[in-house]
Scaffold this motif. Sequence first.
Motif, PDB file in Angstrom:
ATOM      1  N   VAL A   1       0.880  -1.183   0.000  1.00 27.92           N
ATOM      2  CA  VAL A   1       0.000   0.000   0.000  1.00 27.92           C
ATOM      3  C   VAL A   1       0.915   1.230   0.000  1.00 27.92           C
ATOM      4  N   PRO A   2       1.414   1.628  -1.192  1.00 24.62           N
ATOM      5  CA  PRO A   2       2.450   2.666  -1.225  1.00 24.62           C
ATOM      6  C   PRO A   2       2.003   4.018  -0.662  1.00 24.62           C
ATOM      7  N   ASP A   3       0.677   4.266  -0.578  1.00 25.19           N
ATOM      8  CA  ASP A   3       0.231   5.537   0.030  1.00 25.19           C
ATOM      9  C   ASP A   3       0.537   5.550   1.530  1.00 25.19           C
ATOM     10  N   ASP A   4       0.610   4.355   2.153  1.00 25.69           N
ATOM     11  CA  ASP A   4       0.853   4.274   3.603  1.00 25.69           C
ATOM     12  C   ASP A   4       2.334   4.100   3.925  1.00 25.69           C
ATOM     13  N   THR A   5       3.027   3.248   3.152  1.00 20.71           N
ATOM     14  CA  THR A   5       4.414   2.933   3.467  1.00 20.71           C
ATOM     15  C   THR A   5       5.160   2.466   2.209  1.00 20.71           C
ATOM     16  N   PRO A   6       6.447   2.852   2.077  1.00 26.21           N
ATOM     17  CA  PRO A   6       7.224   2.313   0.950  1.00 26.21           C
ATOM     18  C   PRO A   6       7.599   0.849   1.196  1.00 26.21           C
ATOM     19  N   TYR A   7       7.341   0.338   2.399  1.00 24.43           N
ATOM     20  CA  TYR A   7       7.602  -1.077   2.701  1.00 24.43           C
ATOM     21  C   TYR A   7       6.287  -1.841   2.468  1.00 24.43           C
ATOM     22  N   PHE A   8       5.739  -2.464   3.479  1.00 20.85           N
ATOM     23  CA  PHE A   8       4.518  -3.263   3.271  1.00 20.85           C
ATOM     24  C   PHE A   8       3.871  -3.580   4.608  1.00 20.85           C
ATOM     25  N   TYR A   9       2.648  -4.098   4.561  1.00 22.59           N
ATOM     26  CA  TYR A   9       1.983  -4.675   5.737  1.00 22.59           C
ATOM     27  C   TYR A   9       2.103  -6.188   5.616  1.00 22.59           C
ATOM     28  N   TRP A  10       2.076  -6.898   6.749  1.00 21.59           N
ATOM     29  CA  TRP A  10       2.058  -8.359   6.711  1.00 21.59           C
ATOM     30  C   TRP A  10       1.117  -8.902   7.778  1.00 21.59           C
ATOM     31  N   LEU A  11       0.649 -10.115   7.541  1.00 23.61           N
ATOM     32  CA  LEU A  11      -0.108 -10.849   8.558  1.00 23.61           C
ATOM     33  C   LEU A  11       0.547 -12.216   8.657  1.00 23.61           C
ATOM     34  N   VAL A  12       1.165 -12.485   9.802  1.00 23.11           N
ATOM     35  CA  VAL A  12       1.925 -13.718   9.994  1.00 23.11           C
ATOM     36  C   VAL A  12       1.230 -14.551  11.076  1.00 23.11           C
ATOM     37  N   PRO A  13       0.602 -15.681  10.701  1.00 22.94           N
ATOM     38  CA  PRO A  13      -0.062 -16.494  11.722  1.00 22.94           C
ATOM     39  C   PRO A  13       0.955 -17.181  12.630  1.00 22.94           C
ATOM     40  N   GLU A  14       0.749 -17.080  13.940  1.00 21.16           N
ATOM     41  CA  GLU A  14       1.652 -17.792  14.854  1.00 21.16           C
ATOM     42  C   GLU A  14       1.005 -19.080  15.373  1.00 21.16           C
ATOM     43  N   SER A  15      -0.315 -19.217  15.138  1.00 19.46           N
ATOM     44  CA  SER A  15      -1.047 -20.432  15.526  1.00 19.46           C
ATOM     45  C   SER A  15      -2.378 -20.383  14.775  1.00 19.46           C
ATOM     46  N   PRO A  16      -3.210 -21.421  14.887  1.00 20.42           N
ATOM     47  CA  PRO A  16      -4.516 -21.339  14.213  1.00 20.42           C
ATOM     48  C   PRO A  16      -5.400 -20.248  14.806  1.00 20.42           C
ATOM     49  N   GLU A  17      -5.029 -19.721  15.966  1.00 19.82           N
ATOM     50  CA  GLU A  17      -5.865 -18.705  16.616  1.00 19.82           C
ATOM     51  C   GLU A  17      -5.336 -17.278  16.478  1.00 19.82           C
ATOM     52  N   ARG A  18      -3.996 -17.130  16.443  1.00 17.24           N
ATOM     53  CA  ARG A  18      -3.424 -15.784  16.544  1.00 17.24           C
ATOM     54  C   ARG A  18      -2.453 -15.482  15.416  1.00 17.24           C
ATOM     55  N   ALA A  19      -2.317 -14.177  15.126  1.00 14.30           N
ATOM     56  CA  ALA A  19      -1.377 -13.759  14.078  1.00 14.30           C
ATOM     57  C   ALA A  19      -0.796 -12.401  14.453  1.00 14.30           C
ATOM     58  N   ALA A  20       0.336 -12.058  13.808  1.00 15.07           N
ATOM     59  CA  ALA A  20       0.919 -10.729  14.008  1.00 15.07           C
ATOM     60  C   ALA A  20       0.675  -9.915  12.748  1.00 15.07           C
ATOM     61  N   LEU A  21       0.003  -8.769  12.904  1.00 15.11           N
ATOM     62  CA  LEU A  21      -0.191  -7.886  11.766  1.00 15.11           C
ATOM     63  C   LEU A  21       0.769  -6.708  11.932  1.00 15.11           C
ATOM     64  N   GLY A  22       1.635  -6.499  10.958  1.00 13.63           N
ATOM     65  CA  GLY A  22       2.685  -5.497  11.166  1.00 13.63           C
ATOM     66  C   GLY A  22       2.889  -4.577   9.989  1.00 13.63           C
ATOM     67  N   ILE A  23       3.659  -3.550  10.258  1.00 12.37           N
ATOM     68  CA  ILE A  23       4.029  -2.574   9.218  1.00 12.37           C
ATOM     69  C   ILE A  23       5.437  -2.050   9.530  1.00 12.37           C
ATOM     70  N   ILE A  24       6.180  -1.775   8.473  1.00 11.56           N
ATOM     71  CA  ILE A  24       7.420  -1.026   8.615  1.00 11.56           C
ATOM     72  C   ILE A  24       7.105   0.342   8.041  1.00 11.56           C
ATOM     73  N   GLY A  25       7.487   1.391   8.733  1.00 11.33           N
ATOM     74  CA  GLY A  25       7.183   2.727   8.252  1.00 11.33           C
ATOM     75  C   GLY A  25       8.429   3.575   8.160  1.00 11.33           C
ATOM     76  N   GLU A  26       8.218   4.881   8.075  1.00 14.23           N
ATOM     77  CA  GLU A  26       9.373   5.780   8.042  1.00 14.23           C
ATOM     78  C   GLU A  26       9.336   6.743   9.216  1.00 14.23           C
ATOM     79  N   ASP A  27       8.106   7.151   9.594  1.00 15.52           N
ATOM     80  CA  ASP A  27       7.951   8.074  10.708  1.00 15.52           C
ATOM     81  C   ASP A  27       7.084   7.369  11.757  1.00 15.52           C
ATOM     82  N   GLY A  28       7.527   7.414  13.040  1.00 17.55           N
ATOM     83  CA  GLY A  28       6.857   6.664  14.107  1.00 17.55           C
ATOM     84  C   GLY A  28       5.371   6.958  14.219  1.00 17.55           C
TER      85      GLY A  28
END
Length: 374
Positions: A184-211
């Motif tokens: 989503v280049p309007d939000d970040t030059p990197y990307f968002y991800w959703l990484v499942p850690e189990s069938p119940e939970r996942a980590a949704l993350g972003i790398i940005g430029e400004d905190g």
Amino acid sequence: MVIVGGSAAGLFTAAKVAAGGRQVRVLESKPGLAPPSRTLIVTDHFRQQLGAAATHSIVNEIRRFELFTDGRSAQVPLAKPDLIIERSRLIPELAKTAEHAGAKLDFDTRFLGLSPNGHGLKVQVESGGERRELHADSLVGADGATSRVARASGWPPIETVPLMQAIVRLPKDCAPDTTRVWFVPDDTPYFYWLVPESPERAALGIIGEDGRDTKRCIERFLAKKGMEPLEWQGARIPVYKKWVPIRRKIGNGEVFLVGDAAAQVKVSTVGGIVTGFRGAIGVADAILRNSASEELSALRRELRTHWLIRRTLHHFQQGDYSQLVDLLNASARQSLGEIHRDESTKLLWQVVRKQPRLVLLGLRGLLMGNGGKG
Ligand SMILES: Cc1cc2nc3c(=O)[nH]c(=O)nc-3n(C[C@H](O)[C@H](O)[C@H](O)COP(=O)(O)OP(=O)(O)OC[C@H]3O[C@@H](n4cnc5c(N)ncnc54)[C@H](O)[C@@H]3O)c2cc1C
């Protein structure tokens, strides 16, 4: 010898150097071995690096990536699954291995500064509220992105970017063995991800430029996807732009850097575990054999390729990402799934060979980068 920082890179270095027969002392400012949770995704290379000790920290395996942008998507099946590891399990396991090899761990001990003395280095620390001085012939800075060892030894500061992830309930339409990536280049030059850690939970993350912007973007994205944050994880991580020389002579002593302290992070995906371990092998070789390490040369090539990929993607606009996802034809996707991200040069050549039009798209990204802010 003394290692400052008892986390991934420091403990792995400690285990290697102690196993080579040297006396090793690890100084860690935290009071004990209870690192906060952090869900991490690594390639299968992690298993080769840690051997049997890897098993304890692996909580899930990923067999497929799904890439999304602007209503389009592409699936990339992985020949060798990626591994989801939990840092609060990894660090105690690494500490056990380091201690088993003979390293001594000192908690609640903060590195303050260093100076040369007759035979090596005087190391100033604060331990249990008191200042003390230690002697070391060599010192390793494994104290993270804002390394005090690096500053005290004259290395220039490294650039960092904010990384935030929220632990969420795994959405019903997402398989527990599939990682999702959104460009989503309007939000970040990197990307968002959703990484499942189990069938119940996942980590949704972003790398940005400004905190602050990064926090706003991830909150908006979570709301758009109907996800509730259960807990937050985050820190600033280094941006690799050029190789940081790992060794410096100070008087008769030597100082080394490893892990985030030396920006040993794949800048295209901001993964630093496997690369930090590779840096640790390089530092251990330098200390034990006083030799230039093949592992370090390979790591340097690897980090440079990731920098090239990042420079290309950094100036992509929505149309470029749409084209990228469209261009990932079946055979290019197959290469992406067969070769892992810790062999990026091989990966890049294979993908480009299967889909030559990606070269033109890449060149366009690079040229836009040169014309832009850098
Ligand atoms: C939210 C998040 C998600 C991430 N996801 C991934 C991922 O999916 N895959 C991946 O590969 N990487 C990921 N990373 C990056 C990865 O976590 C880091 O690259 C890695 O942890 C760096 O390890 P390190 O040992 O070099 O440094 P750190 O983990 O930063 O450890 C530095 C240690 O030094 C200690 N210390 C600092 N100063 C002093 C001092 N003065 N005296 C004594 N001790 C000191 C600290 O307490 C700490 O224990 C992620 C990072 C974050 C923040």
